[in-house]
Design an enzyme around this catalytic site. Structure first.
Site, PDB file in Angstrom:
ATOM      1  N   ASN A   1      46.504  46.215  32.363  1.00 36.28           N
ATOM      2  CA  ASN A   1      45.100  46.051  32.002  1.00 36.28           C
ATOM      3  C   ASN A   1      44.577  44.970  32.946  1.00 36.28           C
ATOM      4  O   ASN A   1      44.784  43.780  32.684  1.00 36.28           O
ATOM      5  CB  ASN A   1      44.943  45.632  30.544  1.00 36.28           C
ATOM      6  CG  ASN A   1      43.473  45.525  30.151  1.00 36.28           C
ATOM      7  OD1 ASN A   1      42.598  45.494  31.013  1.00 36.28           O
ATOM      8  ND2 ASN A   1      43.210  45.456  28.856  1.00 36.28           N
TER       9      ASN A   1
ATOM     10  N   TYR B   1      37.165  43.804  21.104  1.00 30.50           N
ATOM     11  CA  TYR B   1      38.592  43.799  21.448  1.00 30.50           C
ATOM     12  C   TYR B   1      39.514  43.688  20.231  1.00 30.50           C
ATOM     13  O   TYR B   1      40.735  43.717  20.395  1.00 30.50           O
ATOM     14  CB  TYR B   1      38.881  42.658  22.432  1.00 30.50           C
ATOM     15  CG  TYR B   1      38.111  42.808  23.733  1.00 30.50           C
ATOM     16  CD1 TYR B   1      38.348  43.889  24.575  1.00 30.50           C
ATOM     17  CD2 TYR B   1      37.122  41.886  24.100  1.00 30.50           C
ATOM     18  CE1 TYR B   1      37.633  44.048  25.757  1.00 30.50           C
ATOM     19  CE2 TYR B   1      36.408  42.036  25.279  1.00 30.50           C
ATOM     20  CZ  TYR B   1      36.669  43.109  26.101  1.00 30.50           C
ATOM     21  OH  TYR B   1      35.968  43.266  27.266  1.00 30.50           O
TER      22      TYR B   1
ATOM     23  N   GLU C   1      46.757  52.521  34.134  1.00 27.15           N
ATOM     24  CA  GLU C   1      45.769  51.471  33.864  1.00 27.15           C
ATOM     25  C   GLU C   1      45.257  51.649  32.438  1.00 27.15           C
ATOM     26  O   GLU C   1      44.942  52.769  32.018  1.00 27.15           O
ATOM     27  CB  GLU C   1      44.623  51.570  34.871  1.00 27.15           C
ATOM     28  CG  GLU C   1      43.528  50.530  34.614  1.00 27.15           C
ATOM     29  CD  GLU C   1      42.555  50.411  35.773  1.00 27.15           C
ATOM     30  OE1 GLU C   1      42.998  50.321  36.934  1.00 27.15           O
ATOM     31  OE2 GLU C   1      41.342  50.402  35.511  1.00 27.15           O
TER      32      GLU C   1
ATOM     33  N   HIS D   1      42.638  50.034  29.362  1.00 23.59           N
ATOM     34  CA  HIS D   1      41.588  49.131  28.891  1.00 23.59           C
ATOM     35  C   HIS D   1      41.506  49.270  27.381  1.00 23.59           C
ATOM     36  O   HIS D   1      41.510  50.401  26.857  1.00 23.59           O
ATOM     37  CB  HIS D   1      40.234  49.474  29.527  1.00 23.59           C
ATOM     38  CG  HIS D   1      40.231  49.282  31.003  1.00 23.59           C
ATOM     39  ND1 HIS D   1      40.046  48.044  31.586  1.00 23.59           N
ATOM     40  CD2 HIS D   1      40.456  50.154  32.019  1.00 23.59           C
ATOM     41  CE1 HIS D   1      40.129  48.168  32.898  1.00 23.59           C
ATOM     42  NE2 HIS D   1      40.388  49.440  33.190  1.00 23.59           N
TER      43      HIS D   1
ATOM     44  N   ALA E   1      38.733  42.254  34.047  1.00 24.36           N
ATOM     45  CA  ALA E   1      37.604  42.321  34.996  1.00 24.36           C
ATOM     46  C   ALA E   1      38.054  42.578  36.432  1.00 24.36           C
ATOM     47  O   ALA E   1      37.266  43.074  37.245  1.00 24.36           O
ATOM     48  CB  ALA E   1      36.787  41.040  34.913  1.00 24.36           C
TER      49      ALA E   1
ATOM     50  N   PRO F   1      42.759  38.602  33.450  1.00 27.84           N
ATOM     51  CA  PRO F   1      41.965  37.460  33.010  1.00 27.84           C
ATOM     52  C   PRO F   1      41.306  37.629  31.640  1.00 27.84           C
ATOM     53  O   PRO F   1      40.755  38.691  31.335  1.00 27.84           O
ATOM     54  CB  PRO F   1      40.895  37.337  34.097  1.00 27.84           C
ATOM     55  CG  PRO F   1      41.489  37.962  35.302  1.00 27.84           C
ATOM     56  CD  PRO F   1      42.429  39.022  34.818  1.00 27.84           C
ATOM     57  N   ASN F   2      41.396  36.570  30.874  1.00 25.30           N
ATOM     58  CA  ASN F   2      40.745  36.425  29.559  1.00 25.30           C
ATOM     59  C   ASN F   2      41.436  37.204  28.436  1.00 25.30           C
ATOM     60  O   ASN F   2      41.020  37.099  27.283  1.00 25.30           O
ATOM     61  CB  ASN F   2      39.247  36.789  29.622  1.00 25.30           C
ATOM     62  CG  ASN F   2      38.509  35.923  30.617  1.00 25.30           C
ATOM     63  OD1 ASN F   2      38.570  34.704  30.494  1.00 25.30           O
ATOM     64  ND2 ASN F   2      37.867  36.509  31.584  1.00 25.30           N
TER      65      ASN F   2
ATOM     66  N   SER G   1      38.965  48.545  25.479  1.00 27.10           N
ATOM     67  CA  SER G   1      37.659  49.112  25.113  1.00 27.10           C
ATOM     68  C   SER G   1      37.376  50.324  25.986  1.00 27.10           C
ATOM     69  O   SER G   1      38.001  50.514  27.036  1.00 27.10           O
ATOM     70  CB  SER G   1      36.565  48.058  25.302  1.00 27.10           C
ATOM     71  OG  SER G   1      36.440  47.724  26.680  1.00 27.10           O
TER      72      SER G   1
ATOM     73  N   ARG H   1      30.119  51.057  27.854  1.00 30.48           N
ATOM     74  CA  ARG H   1      29.626  49.671  27.827  1.00 30.48           C
ATOM     75  C   ARG H   1      28.669  49.445  29.002  1.00 30.48           C
ATOM     76  O   ARG H   1      28.023  50.384  29.448  1.00 30.48           O
ATOM     77  CB  ARG H   1      30.828  48.721  27.848  1.00 30.48           C
ATOM     78  CG  ARG H   1      31.748  48.919  26.634  1.00 30.48           C
ATOM     79  CD  ARG H   1      32.916  47.954  26.639  1.00 30.48           C
ATOM     80  NE  ARG H   1      32.447  46.575  26.588  1.00 30.48           N
ATOM     81  CZ  ARG H   1      33.220  45.530  26.891  1.00 30.48           C
ATOM     82  NH1 ARG H   1      34.482  45.715  27.242  1.00 30.48           N
ATOM     83  NH2 ARG H   1      32.726  44.303  26.831  1.00 30.48           N
TER      84      ARG H   1
ATOM     85  N   ARG I   1      38.217  36.488  21.275  1.00 28.46           N
ATOM     86  CA  ARG I   1      37.195  36.894  22.226  1.00 28.46           C
ATOM     87  C   ARG I   1      36.523  38.189  21.751  1.00 28.46           C
ATOM     88  O   ARG I   1      37.196  39.205  21.606  1.00 28.46           O
ATOM     89  CB  ARG I   1      37.935  37.149  23.538  1.00 28.46           C
ATOM     90  CG  ARG I   1      37.134  37.775  24.600  1.00 28.46           C
ATOM     91  CD  ARG I   1      38.039  38.207  25.746  1.00 28.46           C
ATOM     92  NE  ARG I   1      37.200  38.713  26.796  1.00 28.46           N
ATOM     93  CZ  ARG I   1      37.584  39.601  27.699  1.00 28.46           C
ATOM     94  NH1 ARG I   1      38.800  40.066  27.710  1.00 28.46           N
ATOM     95  NH2 ARG I   1      36.735  40.002  28.603  1.00 28.46           N
TER      96      ARG I   1
HETATM   97  C1  DQA Z   1      38.883  45.265  29.540  1.00 30.83           C
HETATM   98  C2  DQA Z   1      37.499  45.763  29.976  1.00 30.83           C
HETATM   99  C3  DQA Z   1      36.973  44.935  31.131  1.00 30.83           C
HETATM  100  O1  DQA Z   1      35.672  45.384  31.524  1.00 30.83           O
HETATM  101  C4  DQA Z   1      36.846  43.478  30.741  1.00 30.83           C
HETATM  102  O2  DQA Z   1      36.457  42.710  31.857  1.00 30.83           O
HETATM  103  C5  DQA Z   1      38.087  42.947  30.096  1.00 30.83           C
HETATM  104  C6  DQA Z   1      38.864  43.793  29.209  1.00 30.83           C
HETATM  105  C7  DQA Z   1      39.388  46.022  28.284  1.00 30.83           C
HETATM  106  O3  DQA Z   1      40.582  45.904  27.998  1.00 30.83           O
HETATM  107  O4  DQA Z   1      38.620  46.709  27.608  1.00 30.83           O
HETATM  108  O5  DQA Z   1      38.392  41.761  30.236  1.00 30.83           O
HETATM  109  O6  DQA Z   1      39.799  45.506  30.578  1.00 30.83           O
END
Ligand code: DQA
Length: 142
Positions: free
Chosen positions: A74, A23, A98, A100, A77, A10-11, A102, A107, A18
């Site tokens: 990835n 990011y 997995e 991420h 959330a 998501p997102n 960031s 964080r 964003r």
């Molecule tokens: C994320 C880190 C997550 O906490 C966040 O909800 C994301 C992106 C990252 O790629 O750093 O949407 O997965």
């Protein structure tokens, strides 16, 4: 030819717009290009998928991941709460990395916990797009 599955949660469709200070300014299409380039270098095929919908991601993995050489995911959330995605990754019996973008450990506190990470061989956090490339290199070497 090895086939890898690369999933963004998501997102991540909003990459580039964003929170660019976290990011980066490159888009999901830029990420897809980098992933395809790395797969090509590794002599592998790659299938990419992004969704804002937990169920759509799980359905996609059920359909596409069996028989693949690995999953780079990835979960965004979903990493922090989706036991359904965790169960899915365990059920598939395909190696998972997995990723991420960031550093989730640097964080907000809620980001430091990933329930899906337990299903992964390893986790790469904080290295941006490079994390996906490193994950593919690792999976290609298995
Ligand atoms: C994320 C880190 C997550 O906490 C966040 O909800 C994301 C992106 C990252 O790629 O750093 O949407 O997965």
């Amino acid at each position: 030819m090895k086939r890898f599955v690369v999933v963004n949660g998501p997102n991540l469709d909003l990459l580039g717009q964003r929170e660019p200070e976290i990011y980066g300014t490159r888009s999901l299409a830029d990420l897809a290009r980098a992933v395809r380039k790395k797969a090509k270098q590794l002599g592998a095929e790659v299938v990419l998928f992004q969704s804002n919908d937990e169920g759509a991601i799980i359905d996609f993995l059920h359909e596409t991941a069996p028989g693949s050489a690995g999953i780079v995911i990835n979960p965004a959330a979903l990493a922090h709460y989706s036991l359904a995605l965790y169960d899915c990754l365990v059920a598939l019996d395909v190696p998972v990395v997995e990723v991420h973008l960031s550093n989730i450990h640097a964080r907000e506190e809620f980001r430091a916990k990933s329930v899906t990470a337990r299903a992964a061989r390893g986790v790469i956090a904080g290295l941006g797009f490079r994390g996906y490339e490193l994950a593919l290199e690792y999976l290609a070497g298995l």
